[in-house]
Design a protein around this motif. Structure first.
Motif, PDB file in Angstrom:
ATOM      1  N   ILE A  69       0.853  -1.184   0.000  1.00  0.00           N
ATOM      2  CA  ILE A  69       0.000   0.000   0.000  1.00  0.00           C
ATOM      3  C   ILE A  69       0.892   1.238   0.000  1.00  0.00           C
ATOM      4  CG2 ILE A  69      -1.736   1.296   1.288  1.00  0.00           C
ATOM      5  CD1 ILE A  69      -2.727  -1.356   2.362  1.00  0.00           C
ATOM      6  N   LEU A  70       0.634   2.140  -0.947  1.00  0.00           N
ATOM      7  CA  LEU A  70       1.346   3.410  -1.047  1.00  0.00           C
ATOM      8  C   LEU A  70       0.374   4.548  -0.787  1.00  0.00           C
ATOM      9  CD1 LEU A  70       4.040   4.546  -3.476  1.00  0.00           C
ATOM     10  CD2 LEU A  70       1.967   5.925  -3.381  1.00  0.00           C
ATOM     11  N   SER A  71       0.770   5.454   0.094  1.00  0.00           N
ATOM     12  CA  SER A  71      -0.039   6.621   0.411  1.00  0.00           C
ATOM     13  C   SER A  71       0.676   7.866  -0.080  1.00  0.00           C
ATOM     14  CB  SER A  71      -0.279   6.714   1.923  1.00  0.00           C
ATOM     15  OG  SER A  71      -0.964   5.570   2.386  1.00  0.00           O
ATOM     16  N   PHE A  72      -0.048   8.662  -0.872  1.00  0.00           N
ATOM     17  CA  PHE A  72       0.504   9.891  -1.445  1.00  0.00           C
ATOM     18  C   PHE A  72      -0.318  11.066  -0.918  1.00  0.00           C
ATOM     19  CE2 PHE A  72       0.597  13.187  -4.720  1.00  0.00           C
ATOM     20  CZ  PHE A  72       1.963  13.343  -4.903  1.00  0.00           C
ATOM     21  N   THR A  73       0.369  12.021  -0.288  1.00  0.00           N
ATOM     22  CA  THR A  73      -0.303  13.159   0.339  1.00  0.00           C
ATOM     23  C   THR A  73       0.243  14.457  -0.218  1.00  0.00           C
ATOM     24  OG1 THR A  73      -0.568  11.901   2.391  1.00  0.00           O
ATOM     25  CG2 THR A  73      -0.892  14.276   2.516  1.00  0.00           C
ATOM     26  N   VAL A  74      -0.660  15.321  -0.671  1.00  0.00           N
ATOM     27  CA  VAL A  74      -0.320  16.694  -1.037  1.00  0.00           C
ATOM     28  C   VAL A  74      -0.810  17.580   0.097  1.00  0.00           C
ATOM     29  CG1 VAL A  74      -0.672  18.562  -2.668  1.00  0.00           C
ATOM     30  CG2 VAL A  74      -0.445  16.225  -3.491  1.00  0.00           C
ATOM     31  N   GLU A  75       0.111  18.263   0.771  1.00  0.00           N
ATOM     32  CA  GLU A  75      -0.264  19.035   1.960  1.00  0.00           C
ATOM     33  C   GLU A  75      -0.744  20.441   1.591  1.00  0.00           C
ATOM     34  OE1 GLU A  75       2.711  18.924   4.973  1.00  0.00           O
ATOM     35  OE2 GLU A  75       2.974  16.747   4.871  1.00  0.00           O
ATOM     36  N   SER A  76       0.173  21.342   1.268  1.00  0.00           N
ATOM     37  CA  SER A  76      -0.222  22.726   0.987  1.00  0.00           C
ATOM     38  C   SER A  76       0.799  23.361   0.058  1.00  0.00           C
ATOM     39  CB  SER A  76      -0.318  23.548   2.284  1.00  0.00           C
ATOM     40  OG  SER A  76      -1.261  23.006   3.173  1.00  0.00           O
ATOM     41  N   ILE A  77       0.379  24.462  -0.550  1.00  0.00           N
ATOM     42  CA  ILE A  77       1.262  25.323  -1.325  1.00  0.00           C
ATOM     43  C   ILE A  77       1.436  26.609  -0.528  1.00  0.00           C
ATOM     44  CG2 ILE A  77       1.636  26.523  -3.502  1.00  0.00           C
ATOM     45  CD1 ILE A  77      -0.141  24.504  -4.866  1.00  0.00           C
ATOM     46  N   TYR A  78       2.661  26.896  -0.086  1.00  0.00           N
ATOM     47  CA  TYR A  78       2.945  28.005   0.806  1.00  0.00           C
ATOM     48  C   TYR A  78       3.533  29.185   0.036  1.00  0.00           C
ATOM     49  CZ  TYR A  78       2.416  24.564   4.563  1.00  0.00           C
ATOM     50  OH  TYR A  78       1.930  23.603   5.410  1.00  0.00           O
ATOM     51  N   GLY A 109      -8.134  18.731  -6.554  1.00  0.00           N
ATOM     52  CA  GLY A 109      -8.672  20.082  -6.613  1.00  0.00           C
ATOM     53  C   GLY A 109      -9.301  20.445  -5.287  1.00  0.00           C
ATOM     54  N   ASN A 110     -10.239  21.412  -5.353  1.00  0.00           N
ATOM     55  CA  ASN A 110     -10.971  21.837  -4.156  1.00  0.00           C
ATOM     56  C   ASN A 110     -10.019  22.291  -3.040  1.00  0.00           C
ATOM     57  OD1 ASN A 110     -13.402  21.122  -5.420  1.00  0.00           O
ATOM     58  ND2 ASN A 110     -13.261  19.019  -4.663  1.00  0.00           N
ATOM     59  N   SER A 111      -9.043  23.098  -3.394  1.00  0.00           N
ATOM     60  CA  SER A 111      -8.143  23.634  -2.384  1.00  0.00           C
ATOM     61  C   SER A 111      -8.827  24.744  -1.596  1.00  0.00           C
ATOM     62  CB  SER A 111      -6.870  24.167  -3.048  1.00  0.00           C
ATOM     63  OG  SER A 111      -7.192  25.198  -3.969  1.00  0.00           O
ATOM     64  N   VAL A 112      -8.281  25.018  -0.424  1.00  0.00           N
ATOM     65  CA  VAL A 112      -8.830  26.043   0.462  1.00  0.00           C
ATOM     66  C   VAL A 112      -7.794  27.149   0.625  1.00  0.00           C
ATOM     67  CG1 VAL A 112      -9.754  26.540   2.755  1.00  0.00           C
ATOM     68  CG2 VAL A 112     -10.224  24.338   1.673  1.00  0.00           C
ATOM     69  N   TYR A 113      -8.205  28.385   0.376  1.00  0.00           N
ATOM     70  CA  TYR A 113      -7.306  29.533   0.502  1.00  0.00           C
ATOM     71  C   TYR A 113      -7.334  30.019   1.949  1.00  0.00           C
ATOM     72  CZ  TYR A 113      -5.376  34.205  -0.291  1.00  0.00           C
ATOM     73  OH  TYR A 113      -4.607  35.347  -0.245  1.00  0.00           O
ATOM     74  N   ASN A 165       1.527  33.741   5.869  1.00  0.00           N
ATOM     75  CA  ASN A 165       1.372  34.125   4.474  1.00  0.00           C
ATOM     76  C   ASN A 165       0.224  33.356   3.844  1.00  0.00           C
ATOM     77  OD1 ASN A 165       3.499  35.859   4.705  1.00  0.00           O
ATOM     78  ND2 ASN A 165       4.929  34.664   3.480  1.00  0.00           N
ATOM     79  N   PRO A 166      -0.348  33.885   2.762  1.00  0.00           N
ATOM     80  CA  PRO A 166      -1.424  33.141   2.073  1.00  0.00           C
ATOM     81  C   PRO A 166      -0.923  31.797   1.548  1.00  0.00           C
ATOM     82  CG  PRO A 166      -1.392  35.442   1.389  1.00  0.00           C
ATOM     83  CD  PRO A 166      -0.153  35.234   2.212  1.00  0.00           C
ATOM     84  N   LYS A 167      -1.800  30.827   1.593  1.00  0.00           N
ATOM     85  CA  LYS A 167      -1.460  29.470   1.158  1.00  0.00           C
ATOM     86  C   LYS A 167      -2.706  28.771   0.649  1.00  0.00           C
ATOM     87  CE  LYS A 167      -1.432  28.322   6.066  1.00  0.00           C
ATOM     88  NZ  LYS A 167      -1.217  29.741   6.437  1.00  0.00           N
ATOM     89  N   LEU A 168      -2.471  27.745  -0.143  1.00  0.00           N
ATOM     90  CA  LEU A 168      -3.537  26.878  -0.640  1.00  0.00           C
ATOM     91  C   LEU A 168      -3.415  25.539   0.073  1.00  0.00           C
ATOM     92  CD1 LEU A 168      -3.523  27.604  -4.484  1.00  0.00           C
ATOM     93  CD2 LEU A 168      -5.101  28.475  -2.759  1.00  0.00           C
ATOM     94  N   ILE A 169      -4.438  25.160   0.813  1.00  0.00           N
ATOM     95  CA  ILE A 169      -4.416  23.948   1.616  1.00  0.00           C
ATOM     96  C   ILE A 169      -5.163  22.843   0.871  1.00  0.00           C
ATOM     97  CG2 ILE A 169      -5.080  22.908   3.816  1.00  0.00           C
ATOM     98  CD1 ILE A 169      -4.866  25.641   5.081  1.00  0.00           C
ATOM     99  N   TYR A 170      -4.481  21.716   0.718  1.00  0.00           N
ATOM    100  CA  TYR A 170      -5.108  20.524   0.129  1.00  0.00           C
ATOM    101  C   TYR A 170      -5.289  19.443   1.196  1.00  0.00           C
ATOM    102  CZ  TYR A 170      -4.307  22.424  -4.538  1.00  0.00           C
ATOM    103  OH  TYR A 170      -4.340  23.197  -5.661  1.00  0.00           O
ATOM    104  N   ASN A 171      -4.179  18.963   1.735  1.00  0.00           N
ATOM    105  CA  ASN A 171      -4.185  17.919   2.777  1.00  0.00           C
ATOM    106  C   ASN A 171      -4.918  16.661   2.320  1.00  0.00           C
ATOM    107  OD1 ASN A 171      -2.792  19.653   4.418  1.00  0.00           O
ATOM    108  ND2 ASN A 171      -4.580  20.308   5.584  1.00  0.00           N
ATOM    109  N   TYR A 172      -4.807  16.339   1.039  1.00  0.00           N
ATOM    110  CA  TYR A 172      -5.476  15.163   0.497  1.00  0.00           C
ATOM    111  C   TYR A 172      -4.512  13.970   0.508  1.00  0.00           C
ATOM    112  CZ  TYR A 172      -9.296  18.130  -1.110  1.00  0.00           C
ATOM    113  OH  TYR A 172     -10.357  18.987  -1.156  1.00  0.00           O
TER     114      TYR A 172
END
Length: 921
Positions: A69-78, A109-113, A165-172
């Motif tokens: 099992i491989l888990s891939f996580t995209v956290e945030s863009i800072y 998609g569906n990131s949070v600012y 600072n502003p960031k785009l949060i995914y945490n998927y």
């Protein structure tokens, strides 16, 4: 009933237990409210209702091969810039190499600012329709600290990421089941490319189709371009931003690594860079049209230039009458004189070079960074077990031969007798302590009671047997002529027994006195019995290029402690400095045979094996060191350089991560080798970075090529310090001109630092430019930031002043060296200064101190001979001269001075006859 239904909350359930082979499992789910309130209806998360769910299937899920099992996580863009406005949609396509043609792509998609710091974050399942607030959250938490994040920049990732600072949060988090074939493809891909490609596209929300099921994903690849073209035809503006991130996850190919968390700076999309770095040939959001995949349109300027060239080069045909008339000749002549260069094809149009990708920064100059995390249940490459590592090390290092259990020399027998006395003394002390504690229960005389106590405990008989064995062996070795078959009344043997008894008692008293005095602090070790002092003498002899004396000191250390691996390692290092690596191999084998996990010996042994091309054996040595000392930063740095030589990207990434993790860890113990600096350069002025610490330890090991490899990672950030260490390399290689060039560069950058100026003076000394050396040394002596210990500076400065006929200043400088670090050499030079000034008594004191440090220096005995002759001490002069000859006096100047002084003595004392041997007279 349906009209009365009320939605309490929603929750997402993880079905991982079924994938792991379970038929049933229980789960407790938090029902999170769809709508949150900020008034009196607001409730805490602890009061959310819970639901217990039981999942049962008929039979467990079976796989042909055990999956991973491989888990891939995209956290945030800072640190996002203002161009990445919150009203725009930002989608990410992760090109994960699970198949050869990238069939599986992850679309997020569906990131949070957010413009403020978020304290508590949970990972969420991607592409689930968001019906309510945070209903797709999983039970996995995002780590708030960035200590384990890999980042290619020299700066600390924590200082770069501004949480406000502003960031785009995914945490998927996206989970995938890998077969053995998928693991093999991923492993081979990372060995070749090291990086994965994240494609990021920002545009208006109406340009993107909704995130739907997998069946419709095939049509999404061209939908963005189609909508973009439609909007352009309608005359509407369609702004977008096409970015990329090349994420280095090569650490996953290192044995045993299952997790990596990487930060990568975003940049503009560049097709050629993506193809070269990851092998991806197309874009997901902006794919190339199929009809023009292989075509490249030329620019208008290039087309006009080609047409004009063709028009200018076009010539009239030979058959035309006008051509023949103008030339005034016949057709045959026209054909003969025609230049065929016009028949050659025109050169191809040169393509304009594309601009490289542009790094993305925000308005404050902070880099825009994305953080991803990959975790695999089982490593791509299995870790080597510790048992295998130990077995390989035993095969690599030959075992010490088993010698017969018989005494070979009288020295071994005497050492055995001393050790027996020490052990018996400690044993009796322990029993005496126990006896005094129990003494209150008995009422007897202390001596009789203690002996009775020893007999009852069996200690007395054991001590007698142990002493009998040691004494019997010592008798046979020390007095071989004793014949025990003769009668005991023989006077000769009676005298021998008495003599031997006195010898045993005197040895025992010496050992006991030494032991008791060492406890109270009154006993002082002799100078040659101290390993640290002898090592200083040897290093000093190497710096003054008296290698014969230095080798004698190293051999003395071996005689003092033959079973100490440090002495063998130091002697091997001396052979490296003498350019004898084969002898160094032998002495390192001796050190490792006495202690297989000796850190310094294993490290040097591994480097020498690497130079020989035995990479597997060298890796065994390095890994053994780091298994025993996992927090040693320099060890991880050397392992990084080793993997760099082998082009092992995964090993390099893993070693660099471990080195940075323990860089500021103070729990690592340092031995004498790491604590002590060389005498001509210092590591005190170097920054506390991984590669500077690594370069310092490698320079001590005299591995110059490895030092240069380590310094290549610091040349951009600390060029002055790098030039200083490069100058030290050139100094040890006796390339003083090149060393001075590096030192001049270092002075321009770092200023007149005391370490740089000191090394400059040492170079001038060996170039015989004594006035320049004096200026450098005096600058250091007058500076306020000079260190306390400047031993070689004092030695060389005194030498320079003496050669410049400034004896008084030279004597003062040398006495400072004697005060801080007294050595036989410094006392001898100070004594020679006093002798040249005819201060014989002060000179005699200095030479006596030199003899206390080491009484086997022939020059010291020669000077004492001269002093005694001048002071009319015939007997002392004769004894000193005998010692000088016994220690192989070969200084012709001193021998001639002794002959001259003998003649002067005979002139002063006509009636006395000096007999210093036939060699003199």
């Amino acid at each position: 009933m349906e009209g009365d239904a009320v939605i309490i909350g929603m929750a997402a359930m993880d079905m991982l237990p079924l994938i792991l082979g379970n038929k049933t499992f229980n789960a407790s789910l938090d029902l999170k409210p769809i709508v949150t309130f900020e008034d009196d209806r607001m409730i805490t998360f602890k009061n959310n209702p819970k639901m217990c769910v039981t999942v049962i299937i008929d039979r467990p899920i079976e796989f042909a091969v055990k999956p991973t099992i491989l888990s891939f996580t995209v956290e945030s863009i800072y640190n996002i810039p203002q161009a990445m406005a919150p009203e725009m949609e930002c989608r990410i396509c992760a090109w994960l190499p699970f198949t050869d043609n990238f069939d599986k792509k992850l679309i997020l998609g569906n990131s949070v600012y957010k413009a403020e710091d978020v304290q508590y974050q949970m990972k969420a399942w991607p592409n689930i329709p968001v019906i309510g607030n945070n209903v797709n959250a999983s039970k996995y938490r995002i780590r708030r600290s960035f200590d384990n994040v890999r980042y290619s920049s020299k700066k600390c990732i924590s200082s770069i990421i501004k949480r406000d600072n502003p960031k785009l949060i995914y945490n998927y988090i996206w989970r995938n089941i890998l077969s053995s074939q998928n693991k093999s493809i991923l492993h081979n891909y990372l060995l070749r490319y090291r990086m994965i490609f994240l494609e990021i596209f920002l545009a208006d929300k109406d340009m993107f189709p909704p995130l739907t099921e997998d069946k419709q994903k095939r049509s999404l690849s061209s939908s963005v371009r189609i909508k973009h073209d439609d909007l352009k035809k309608k005359g509407r503006s369609s702004s977008f931003l096409h970015l990329m991130a090349l994420v280095d996850i090569s650490s996953l190919v290192y044995p045993g690594v299952t997790n990596t968390r990487v930060a990568c700076q975003l940049s503009t999309y560049h097709e050629k860079e993506v193809l070269q770095a990851t092998g991806v040939q197309d874009s997901y959001f902006m794919p190339k049209p199929k009809s023009t995949d292989t075509l490249r349109p030329a620019s208008d300027k290039a087309l006009k230039r080609v047409e004009s060239d063709r028009f200018m080069k076009k010539k009239p045909e030979p058959s035309s009458p006008s051509a023949s008339t103008k030339r005034g000749g016949r057709k045959s002549e026209t054909k003969i004189n025609e230049d065929l260069k016009y028949a050659l094809p025109s050169p191809p149009v040169q393509e304009e070079e594309e601009e490289p990708s542009m790094k993305i920064f925000n308005e404050n100059g902070d880099p825009t960074i994305i953080i991803v995390e990959i975790e695999i249940a089982e490593p791509l490459v299995e870790a080597r077990p510790a048992e295998e590592l130990i077995a390989n090390l035993r095969e690599l290092i030959p075992a010490r031969p088993t010698l017969p259990k018989t005494a070979i020399s009288i020295k071994i027998v005497e050492e055995y007798y001393k050790s027996v006395i020490q052990e018996l003394s400690s044993t009796l002390s322990e029993h005496m302590l126990q006896y005094t504690q129990d003494k209150k229960y008995c009422q007897c005389s202390s001596q009789a009671d203690f002996l009775t106590y020893l007999r009852r405990m069996g200690v007395y008989q054991q001590c007698i047997l142990t002493l009998r064995k040691a004494i019997s062996v010592l008798i046979h070795k020390k007095y071989d002529s004793m014949d025990f078959s003769l009668k005991r009344s023989n006077k000769k043997h009676q005298d021998l027994i008495g003599k031997f008894f006195v010898y045993l008692v005197s040895q025992m008293n010496t050992i006991l006195n030494k032991q008791s005095c060492s406890i109270t602090g009154y006993y002082k070790e002799g100078p040659l019995s101290s390993l640290n002092a002898t090592l200083l003498y040897a290093k000093e002899a190497c710096e003054v290029k008296n290698y014969t004396i230095a080798e004698k000191y190293f051999m003395e250390r071996l005689c003092l402690e033959e079973n100490n691996p440090d002495t063998w390692f130091d002697y091997a290092l001396f052979q490296i400095e003498m350019d004898s690596p084969e002898l160094a191999f032998e002495y390192l084998n001796e050190a490792l045979s006495r202690k297989p996990d000796h850190t310094n010996s294993l490290l040097l042994y591994g480097i020498l094996l690497t130079e020989k091309g035995k990479m597997s054996d060298a890796e065994t040595c390095f890994m053994t060191v780091l298994v025993n000392r996992p927090r040693w930063v320099e060890g991880w740095g050397i392992l990084f350089l080793f993997y760099q030589k082998n082009h092992n990207a995964g090993g390099m990434a893993f070693a660099e991560d471990m080195a940075k993790q323990y860089l500021n860890d103070e729990r690592t113990d340092q031995d004498y080798f790491m604590k002590s600096d060389d005498l001509v350069w210092t590591s005190a002025i170097l920054p506390r970075t991984v590669f500077f610490k690594t370069a310092a330890i490698l320079l001590k090991l005299r591995m110059y090529y490895w030092v240069e490899d380590a310094l290549s990672f610091e040349i951009a950030t600390h060029p002055g310090k790098v030039n200083y260490l490069l100058a030290a390399i050139c100094y040890f290689q006796e390339n003083y001109d090149h060393a001075l060039d590096h030192l001049e560069e270092a002075k321009l950058i770092e200023g007149w630092n005391y370490a740089i100026v000191t090394l400059t003076g040492h170079c001038f000394v060996w170039k015989h430019e004594y006035e320049e050396a004096r200026k450098e040394f005096f600058y250091v002596l007058e500076s306020y930031d000079r260190p306390d210990d400047m031993h070689m500076l004092y030695v060389h400065c005194a030498k320079v002043l003496s050669l410049l006929n400034r004896e008084q200043e030279a004597r003062k400088i040398m006495l400072k060296a004697c005060k801080n670090n007294p050595t036989p050499y410094t006392w001898m030079i100070a004594g020679s200064f006093f002798y040249n000034e005819n201060d014989l008594l002060s000179a005699e004191e200095c030479f006596t101190e030199a003899n206390i440090c080491n009484n086997r220096i022939s020059e010291v005995w020669a000077y004492l001979t001269l002093i005694n002759l001048k002071l009319d001490r015939e007997t002392e002069a004769e004894l000193c001269y005998q010692q000088a000859l016994q220690n192989d006096l070969d200084d012709t100047t001193l021998i001639a001075s002794i002959h001259e002084e003998i003649a002067n003595y005979q002139k002063r004392n006509y009636d006395s006859q000096l007999s210093l041997g036939p060699n003199v007279l």
